[in-house]
Motif scaffolding. Structure first.
Motif, PDB file in Angstrom:
ATOM      1  N   VAL A 168      -5.596  -0.106  -6.193  1.00 37.51           N
ATOM      2  CA  VAL A 168      -6.289  -0.920  -5.178  1.00 37.51           C
ATOM      3  C   VAL A 168      -6.428  -2.352  -5.686  1.00 37.51           C
ATOM      4  O   VAL A 168      -6.164  -3.320  -4.966  1.00 37.51           O
ATOM      5  CB  VAL A 168      -7.677  -0.316  -4.854  1.00 37.51           C
ATOM      6  CG1 VAL A 168      -8.480  -1.269  -3.950  1.00 37.51           C
ATOM      7  CG2 VAL A 168      -7.528   1.035  -4.183  1.00 37.51           C
ATOM      8  N   VAL A 224      -2.907  -4.152  -5.799  1.00 35.81           N
ATOM      9  CA  VAL A 224      -2.409  -4.566  -4.478  1.00 35.81           C
ATOM     10  C   VAL A 224      -3.236  -5.728  -3.937  1.00 35.81           C
ATOM     11  O   VAL A 224      -2.687  -6.692  -3.391  1.00 35.81           O
ATOM     12  CB  VAL A 224      -2.423  -3.376  -3.502  1.00 35.81           C
ATOM     13  CG1 VAL A 224      -2.054  -3.836  -2.097  1.00 35.81           C
ATOM     14  CG2 VAL A 224      -1.465  -2.290  -3.971  1.00 35.81           C
ATOM     15  N   PHE A 282      -7.632   2.764   1.111  1.00 36.04           N
ATOM     16  CA  PHE A 282      -6.403   3.196   0.446  1.00 36.04           C
ATOM     17  C   PHE A 282      -6.342   4.720   0.479  1.00 36.04           C
ATOM     18  O   PHE A 282      -7.132   5.406  -0.155  1.00 36.04           O
ATOM     19  CB  PHE A 282      -6.406   2.677  -0.991  1.00 36.04           C
ATOM     20  CG  PHE A 282      -5.138   2.928  -1.753  1.00 36.04           C
ATOM     21  CD1 PHE A 282      -3.917   3.027  -1.105  1.00 36.04           C
ATOM     22  CD2 PHE A 282      -5.164   3.072  -3.130  1.00 36.04           C
ATOM     23  CE1 PHE A 282      -2.747   3.248  -1.807  1.00 36.04           C
ATOM     24  CE2 PHE A 282      -4.003   3.285  -3.853  1.00 36.04           C
ATOM     25  CZ  PHE A 282      -2.792   3.383  -3.184  1.00 36.04           C
ATOM     26  N   ASP A 300     -12.365  -1.635   0.299  1.00 33.17           N
ATOM     27  CA  ASP A 300     -10.929  -1.510   0.037  1.00 33.17           C
ATOM     28  C   ASP A 300     -10.576  -0.136  -0.516  1.00 33.17           C
ATOM     29  O   ASP A 300      -9.465   0.362  -0.288  1.00 33.17           O
ATOM     30  CB  ASP A 300     -10.464  -2.583  -0.959  1.00 33.17           C
ATOM     31  CG  ASP A 300     -10.472  -3.973  -0.361  1.00 33.17           C
ATOM     32  OD1 ASP A 300     -10.443  -4.071   0.878  1.00 33.17           O
ATOM     33  OD2 ASP A 300     -10.531  -4.957  -1.116  1.00 33.17           O
ATOM     34  N   GLN A 356       1.160   3.920  -3.077  1.00 31.92           N
ATOM     35  CA  GLN A 356       1.019   5.362  -2.878  1.00 31.92           C
ATOM     36  C   GLN A 356       2.187   6.100  -3.524  1.00 31.92           C
ATOM     37  O   GLN A 356       2.010   7.147  -4.157  1.00 31.92           O
ATOM     38  CB  GLN A 356       0.960   5.674  -1.380  1.00 31.92           C
ATOM     39  CG  GLN A 356       0.711   7.127  -1.052  1.00 31.92           C
ATOM     40  CD  GLN A 356       0.539   7.365   0.434  1.00 31.92           C
ATOM     41  OE1 GLN A 356       0.700   6.460   1.238  1.00 31.92           O
ATOM     42  NE2 GLN A 356       0.230   8.567   0.818  1.00 31.92           N
ATOM     43  N   TRP A 401       0.845  -1.195   0.000  1.00 29.76           N
ATOM     44  CA  TRP A 401       0.000   0.000   0.000  1.00 29.76           C
ATOM     45  C   TRP A 401       0.881   1.245   0.000  1.00 29.76           C
ATOM     46  O   TRP A 401       0.580   2.233  -0.688  1.00 29.76           O
ATOM     47  CB  TRP A 401      -0.925  -0.001   1.216  1.00 29.76           C
ATOM     48  CG  TRP A 401      -1.973  -1.069   1.178  1.00 29.76           C
ATOM     49  CD1 TRP A 401      -2.062  -2.162   1.994  1.00 29.76           C
ATOM     50  CD2 TRP A 401      -3.085  -1.159   0.273  1.00 29.76           C
ATOM     51  NE1 TRP A 401      -3.152  -2.924   1.657  1.00 29.76           N
ATOM     52  CE2 TRP A 401      -3.805  -2.334   0.603  1.00 29.76           C
ATOM     53  CE3 TRP A 401      -3.537  -0.378  -0.774  1.00 29.76           C
ATOM     54  CZ2 TRP A 401      -4.944  -2.729  -0.083  1.00 29.76           C
ATOM     55  CZ3 TRP A 401      -4.675  -0.771  -1.456  1.00 29.76           C
ATOM     56  CH2 TRP A 401      -5.367  -1.931  -1.114  1.00 29.76           C
TER      57      TRP A 401
END
Length: 734
Positions: free
Chosen positions: A126, A129, A145, A141, A104, A100
């Motif tokens: 999303v 991952v 994020f 989810d 980013q 995550w």
């Protein structure tokens, strides 16, 4: 005429269709394109080791770039996990670098100036991952994020501003300014001059001076159209139109009209006050009207901004619906091969309920079939379900095998005893002995892709950045040095001062004489303070000094031990990092640490710290070892050896199962000899690190030969036991 009507109808329908390509449609389509491209490229990589297609659009370029970052990301984590471990009590002091966090980082580097595209990109990350974690995307989810939230926030800010600008354009239209408006909202015209005249009648109680009224009527109320500063896309405008309701616009109009009335009231009050004081009516009224005109623009802006909260709420509701749509579009059903676990469960339940005598044979058949599936059908590392169930199987196998192994003294067949011992040793060996050792081409210095990637910076930050592991050790040393300095300081400043103050209060201190290199305390030896009657007080005073001195000494000893302990921790951490560090990274670490040392109290121990670098620098760079369970084929062999262990212990009375599993184990070991590309499992949630073996890089031949040898012996033992059993039965018949 008929053709014209038909063509006009076509244009209307086309316009409706074009407008229907809304924000949600755009994001959903891009999101699906991202997923389809992502899966296509991954499939190409699995088959050929590279992306064969040439990216031809923005989505394909983005996916291609992101996938190419998987390799350095996986390599970073592979090295990081084997270089150092964060102390258990200090986990909260360090940044949690998971996928995550990396997603980013990727988003920040690849986002565009189009907020709509950024929402689709963040949503795709999303999915990517979650795919690495082996799970399907759920609606919750997306808000989990932070980057998706940031993309939505950036878009939401634009939508709020667009909604406010849209409202302001209707204000301008209402007050008579030439303005282009979007949408089909209802509004009532507002006459600015009538509002001002109403204020005059209100303040003057209906008796407005004629000269004032004439000036007002003759004044040209000219409002400048506002210039929209931000350019918004079609999708942002679409969202603003759908998020701004008629009721919200009506409420904003009420607020705007009230603010205009207040501004008019204030202007008229100033007119009345200033005219009464004797100032020129013409000048006063004109200035008041100018002020009123200026206030209109301000009130437009303030009233238009009142719609922001309502627009934001409706926009957020749209995002929640979008999240549900995206989750449904990315749902992936279980593959047919994954349904086999339910089939296994159904078969076992059926035989347990209706054919209990056949449960053992059903279980053996399932294990034999699963062995074939394992070798030829699946990669146990890529499926979360398979890896979880296999992990449970290995633990269960080890437990049942161990319990059965304890009964080895009751086994009379010597060959079976050898099989049980041999496979038990083999099971332990594959847990601890590596499959590949120090592969030269996996050294960091050989991986230029990683050294030039963003993940090198992430790794360096984890080493000697503000929250780095080496920085953490240095901070502990620095803290101990500061405490070590404060202990004797406190003793000198407090305890010595305490004793001198005691002497002074008692009258025994005559004075203190300072010399260039010493100090002499002049004390009156005949003072009553030293008399026999004061011995108890004297003893107590000296006792305080003694106790404080001993306490200071004890604290200093503990601090010195802590400094040495933290220096050792720093040295061990540095050794672990340098073991796998390329020369380039070693130089960067040394430069970074030197800068930290030179700017702190660590200069007092700089010599010992730099000696640590000399010791670590003498270590030869190597690559991490690769265990059996860290590669695809290695993990398959490890599972087969676990089943082989189960066959010679718990199922030792079934020769067919032992024979089949031993053959499968031999096949699994032989397949490793023909590996050209190894997929290294790094950490749950991270991509696997793919490495192409070069000439001279071979697996642990000794372990594979031992595996094959023991498996051949088990197969021989199974056949021998079977033939011996048949011979014994025939002998009884004879």
């Amino acid at each position: 005429m008929k053709r014209y009507v038909t063509f006009s109808l076509f244009l209307v329908l086309f316009s409706i269709f074009a407008f229907s390509v809304s924000f949600e449609t755009k994001v959903t389509n891009d999101y699906q394109d991202y997923i389809q491209t992502f899966n296509t490229y991954l499939s190409q990589i699995e088959k050929t080791g590279s992306i064969e297609s040439v990216p031809s659009n923005q989505v394909e370029n983005a996916v291609s770039t992101i996938i190419t970052e998987f390799e350095p990301a996986a390599y970073y984590r592979w090295i990081r996990m084997r270089s150092f471990q964060i102390p258990s009590g200090a986990v909260g002091n360090f940044t949690n670098v998971d996928m995550w966090y990396i997603a980013q980082n990727i988003y920040q580097r690849y986002k565009t100036n189009d907020e709509t595209e950024n929402v689709a990109l963040a949503a795709f990350l999303v999915y990517a991952v979650d795919d690495l974690y082996g799970k399907s995307v759920s609606q919750t989810d997306f808000p989990y994020f932070s980057t998706f939230n940031q993309a939505v926030f950036d878009l939401g800010s634009k939508v709020q501003s667009a909604g406010a600008d849209l409202t302001r354009s209707y204000f301008q239209k209402a007050i008579g300014v030439q303005s282009t408006v979007q949408g089909n909202y209802n509004y009532s015209p507002l006459n600015l001059k009538n509002i001002f005249i109403s204020a005059l009648n209100k303040i003057y109680n209906g008796a407005v001076p004629a000269d004032v009224l004439d000036i007002v009527n003759g004044y040209n109320l000219k409002i400048q159209p506002f210039v929209q500063t931000q350019q918004v896309s079609q999708y942002t405008s679409d969202l603003a139109l759908r998020s701004l309701t008629q009721k919200t616009l009506d409420d904003a109009f009420v607020d705007f009209k009230n603010k205009l009335s207040q501004s008019a009231d204030n202007s008229v009050k100033s007119i009345k006050t200033l005219i009464t004081s004797g100032q020129s009516t013409s000048v006063v009224v004109t200035k008041a009207l100018d002020s009123y005109v200026s206030a209109v623009a301000v009130q437009e802006l303030l009233s238009a901004n009142t719609v922001r909260n309502s627009v934001s709420k409706n926009f957020n509701d749209s995002i929640v619906k979008l999240e549900g749509t995206l989750a449904s579009k990315s749902a992936t059903p279980l593959s047919p091969i994954e349904w086999r676990w339910l089939v296994y469960a159904g078969v076992l339940i059926f035989f347990f309920l209706y054919r209990k005598k056949w449960v053992g044979y059903a279980m053996l058949s399932i294990l034999a079939f699963e062995s074939l599936v394992l070798i030829f059908g699946i990669d146990p590392m890529l499926s979360r379900l398979d890896s979880t169930l296999y992990g449970f199987l290995i633990v269960t196998t080890a437990f049942l095998g161990f319990l059965s192994f304890l009964r080895i003294t009751k086994v009379k067949n010597l060959f079976q005893i050898f099989s049980m011992v041999g496979v038990a040793i083999l099971f332990l060996l594959v847990l601890f002995v590596p499959l590949y050792s120090n592969l030269p081409s996996t050294k960091m210095s050989q991986n230029q892709t990683f050294l030039k990637s963003a993940y090198m910076g992430i790794y360096e930050n984890e080493l000697y950045g503000q929250n780095g592991i080496l920085t953490y050790d240095l901070q502990n040393i620095s803290s101990d040095i500061s405490a070590l300095r404060s202990d004797p300081y406190n003793f000198a400043n407090q305890t010595v001062s305490f004793y001198l103050s005691t002497l002074k209060k008692s009258g025994a201190l005559k004075g203190i004489v300072e010399y260039p290199n010493s100090i002499m305390v002049n004390v009156d030896r005949n003072s009553p303070y030293f008399g026999f009657s004061n011995l108890n007080n004297l003893k107590d005073s000296i006792g305080v000094v003694r106790d404080r001195a001993q306490s200071a000494i004890n604290d200093m000893i503990n601090r010195i031990d802590a400094v040495n302990r933290n220096e050792n921790a720093f040295s061990q951490t540095l050794d672990g990092i340098y073991t796998f560090a390329a020369p380039q990274l070693r130089n960067d670490i040394e430069s970074g640490i030197k800068a930290q040392i030179s700017s702190s109290n660590l200069t007092e121990v700089s010599t010992s710290l730099m000696d640590t670098f000399k010791v670590a620098g003498s270590l030869n760079e190597r690559a991490p070892n690769i265990q059996f369970f860290q590669t695809s084929d290695g993990s398959k062999l490890f599972i087969l050896i676990s089943l082989l262990f189960l066959s010679v212990t718990f199922f030792r009375k079934n020769w067919i199962y032992r024979f089949l599993i031993s053959l499968m184990t031999i096949l699994g070991a032989m397949m490793i000899f023909y590996q050209k590309v190894i997929e290294i499992f790094v950490e749950y949630g991270f991509p696997t690190y793919s490495h192409t073996l070069v000439k001279g890089e071979i697996p642990n031949i000794a372990m594979l030969v031992i595996t094959i040898g023991i498996s051949i012996f088990v197969a021989f033992e199974a056949l021998y036991t079977r033939f011996k059993s048949i011979s014994a039965k025939e002998g009884k018949k004879a």
